[in-house]
Design a protein around this motif. Structure first.
Motif, PDB file in Angstrom:
ATOM      1  N   TYR A 179     -10.558  -5.275   2.371  1.00  0.00           N
ATOM      2  CA  TYR A 179      -9.565  -4.699   3.236  1.00  0.00           C
ATOM      3  C   TYR A 179      -8.895  -5.780   4.095  1.00  0.00           C
ATOM      4  N   PHE A 234       0.727  -1.285   0.115  1.00  0.00           N
ATOM      5  CA  PHE A 234      -0.074   0.197  -0.006  1.00  0.00           C
ATOM      6  C   PHE A 234       0.988   1.081   0.068  1.00  0.00           C
ATOM      7  N   GLU A 235       0.784   2.134  -1.135  1.00  0.00           N
ATOM      8  CA  GLU A 235       1.090   3.308  -1.264  1.00  0.00           C
ATOM      9  C   GLU A 235       1.073   4.318   0.224  1.00  0.00           C
ATOM     10  N   GLY A 274     -12.291   2.480  -1.130  1.00  0.00           N
ATOM     11  CA  GLY A 274     -11.021   1.781  -1.697  1.00  0.00           C
ATOM     12  C   GLY A 274     -11.821   1.314  -3.042  1.00  0.00           C
ATOM     13  N   GLU A 328      -7.795   1.147   1.071  1.00  0.00           N
ATOM     14  CA  GLU A 328      -7.544  -0.210   0.316  1.00  0.00           C
ATOM     15  C   GLU A 328      -7.110   0.084  -1.012  1.00  0.00           C
ATOM     16  N   ASP A 329      -6.415  -0.399  -1.645  1.00  0.00           N
ATOM     17  CA  ASP A 329      -6.290  -0.135  -3.226  1.00  0.00           C
ATOM     18  C   ASP A 329      -6.162  -1.541  -3.979  1.00  0.00           C
ATOM     19  N   ARG A 348      -5.228  -0.608 -11.275  1.00  0.00           N
ATOM     20  CA  ARG A 348      -5.047  -0.523 -10.001  1.00  0.00           C
ATOM     21  C   ARG A 348      -4.396  -1.480  -9.320  1.00  0.00           C
ATOM     22  N   LYS A 359      -8.613   6.940   2.149  1.00  0.00           N
ATOM     23  CA  LYS A 359      -8.564   5.562   1.399  1.00  0.00           C
ATOM     24  C   LYS A 359      -7.864   4.593   2.167  1.00  0.00           C
ATOM     25  N   ARG A 369      -4.061  -4.368  -1.729  1.00  0.00           N
ATOM     26  CA  ARG A 369      -3.440  -3.909  -0.617  1.00  0.00           C
ATOM     27  C   ARG A 369      -3.954  -2.774   0.257  1.00  0.00           C
ATOM     28  N   SER A 370      -3.610  -3.017   1.450  1.00  0.00           N
ATOM     29  CA  SER A 370      -4.430  -2.318   2.407  1.00  0.00           C
ATOM     30  C   SER A 370      -3.470  -1.488   3.453  1.00  0.00           C
ATOM     31  N   LYS A 371      -4.120  -0.298   3.704  1.00  0.00           N
ATOM     32  CA  LYS A 371      -3.383   0.627   4.815  1.00  0.00           C
ATOM     33  C   LYS A 371      -3.300  -0.158   6.198  1.00  0.00           C
TER      34      LYS A 371
END
Length: 425
Positions: free
Chosen positions: A196, A125-126, A190, A144-145, A160, A142, A164-166
């Motif tokens: 998530y 996750f960025e 997300g 989740e991506d 996308r 945000k 991947r999750s925060k």
């Protein structure tokens, strides 16, 4: 200029803050801007067309500005250079944090920059955190991506990457900072929100609970969720959280099982019905909203009729209806049986009409309810606007109210897309 979903809005806010921290100033509109950044959406071909029209309009009306195209469209179609015509800088979804150095490079050399790196397996996750939004009442976060589902019609996994999750500790810090900045409501968003935490043995409940525990946050709301992983156990735990708002935007796409199979959705109508019934059993006065696609490849008149009947049975509070959009690179693009545009739009009009009837029925059922509203805005006539926990839009004509505050209300009357209410004194 942000096109598309709440995730894009969050990422635009991130870029805006990075630029502000490095000496850039927000322009009032694109006519007066030295730089125009377009954060694109590519869910539908209509979105791509809107993006191209935006680029052309800016280039025509402000020919000297630097145009930056970023987001999902360039990431998904990096080999289609015609989409980038008129753009000085093109960036995908893996490079948004580089906005400042990329602009510095362009201002130094004035050569077109195309920076689109592919998503990679094992991508994390960025790191990203925003400090605020224009509204002082609600903030999007945000968490989740990415998506692993690869529905047959959807290009988003290519735009996308994978899920991947925060991390929860990072989420808690961001929620604390937003609460300190005055935000009363936090909306978790997300790309596939219900996925998530699957990488680190967590789920959407853990994210909601983490934010609910933050002092100063009064409400926690979910963005759009897939039926995936919305188990009874998860719903029961969410129902025990006082700050959680009982509004579920539960994506459906079709109310016909054969169509869902061709879409490669991971549920059928019986499973969807079960989730809806459990939500209505466990939550007080919940709202269930959804997305419905019409005219998918091979959708017969009978299949459309089944989908329409199922949607009416569900009694959605609000429905986003849209015709199927053919996307190059998806498996549906290669299927036989594409529906003529005329029929798609006819079906769309029928579905919209019926779903507006359901929306009016839902709003009428809110009349007499005692609930709360978070005031978000006031218009030129002094009418205040806000939302209840189940996302019913209400208007109040009361000069004593203040934006950003919660009030106990009674809903007094229903209109086509909102209700009026009075404050409980």
């Amino acid at each position: 200029m942000t096109l598309g979903c709440k995730v894009n809005q969050y990422e635009s806010q991130l870029m805006s803050e990075l630029l502000s921290e490095n000496g850039y100033e927000n322009a009032s509109d694109y006519h007066n801007a030295d730089i125009c950044i377009i954060n694109s959406c590519t869910v539908t071909a209509t979105g791509d067309s809107k993006c191209r029209k935006t680029i052309n309009r800016i280039r025509r009306e402000n020919p000297d500005c630097i145009i930056v195209l970023c987001g999902c469209m360039p990431q998904a179609f990096s080999d289609n250079l015609t989409l980038f015509e008129g753009c000085d800088i093109v960036m995908g979804n893996t490079a948004r944090r580089e906005i400042v150095p990329v602009l510095d490079e362009y201002l130094r050399d004035r050569n077109q920059i195309i920076r689109i790196a592919p998503h990679e397996k094992g991508e994390v996750f960025e790191p990203m955190q925003v400090g605020g939004f224009e509204s002082r009442t609600r903030a999007f976060v945000k968490i989740e991506d990415g998506c692993n589902r690869f529905c047959s019609y959807c290009i988003i996994p290519y735009a996308r990457g994978r899920v991947r999750s925060k991390p929860l500790d990072v989420l808690k810090k961001e929620a604390n900072d937003l609460a300190s900045a005055g935000f009363k409501e936090i909306v978790l968003v997300g790309i596939n929100l219900s996925a998530y935490g699957q990488e680190f043995d967590a789920d959407i409940y853990d994210a909601v609970k983490t934010v609910c525990e933050v002092k100063g946050v009064k409400r926690v709301r979910l963005g759009s969720v897939e039926p995936e992983r919305m188990t009874r156990e998860t719903l029961e735990k969410l129902a025990r959280l006082d700050k959680f708002c009982p509004h579920f935007h539960l994506s459906l796409q079709s109310g016909c099982d054969e169509t869902l199979k061709r879409m490669r959705r991971h549920y059928n109508t019986a499973e969807y019905r079960r989730i809806v019934n459990q939500i209505r059993e466990l939550f007080d006065n919940p709202a269930i909203t959804t997305d419905v696609m019409v005219g998918f490849v091979g959708e017969s008149d009978e299949e459309f009729s089944q989908s329409l009947s199922f949607c009416e049975e569900m009694g959605f509070a609000k429905t986003h209806v849209f015709p199927y959009s053919r996307r190059k690179g998806t498996s549906a693009d290669k299927m036989d049986g594409h529906i003529p545009e005329r029929i798609k739009h006819e079906r769309s009009n029928v579905m919209i009409s019926r779903m507006l009837d359901e929306q009016k029925r839902f709003l009428q059922n809110q009349v007499g309810k005692r609930t709360t509203v978070l005031i978000e805005a006031v218009d030129k006539d002094g009418v205040y606007d806000g939302y209840t926990p189940n996302y019913t839009r209400v208007k109040l004509n009361d000069a004593s109210l203040q934006s950003g505050e919660l009030y106990e209300i009674i809903i007094t009357k229903a209109y086509d897309d909102y209700c009026s209410a009075e404050v409980v004194r």
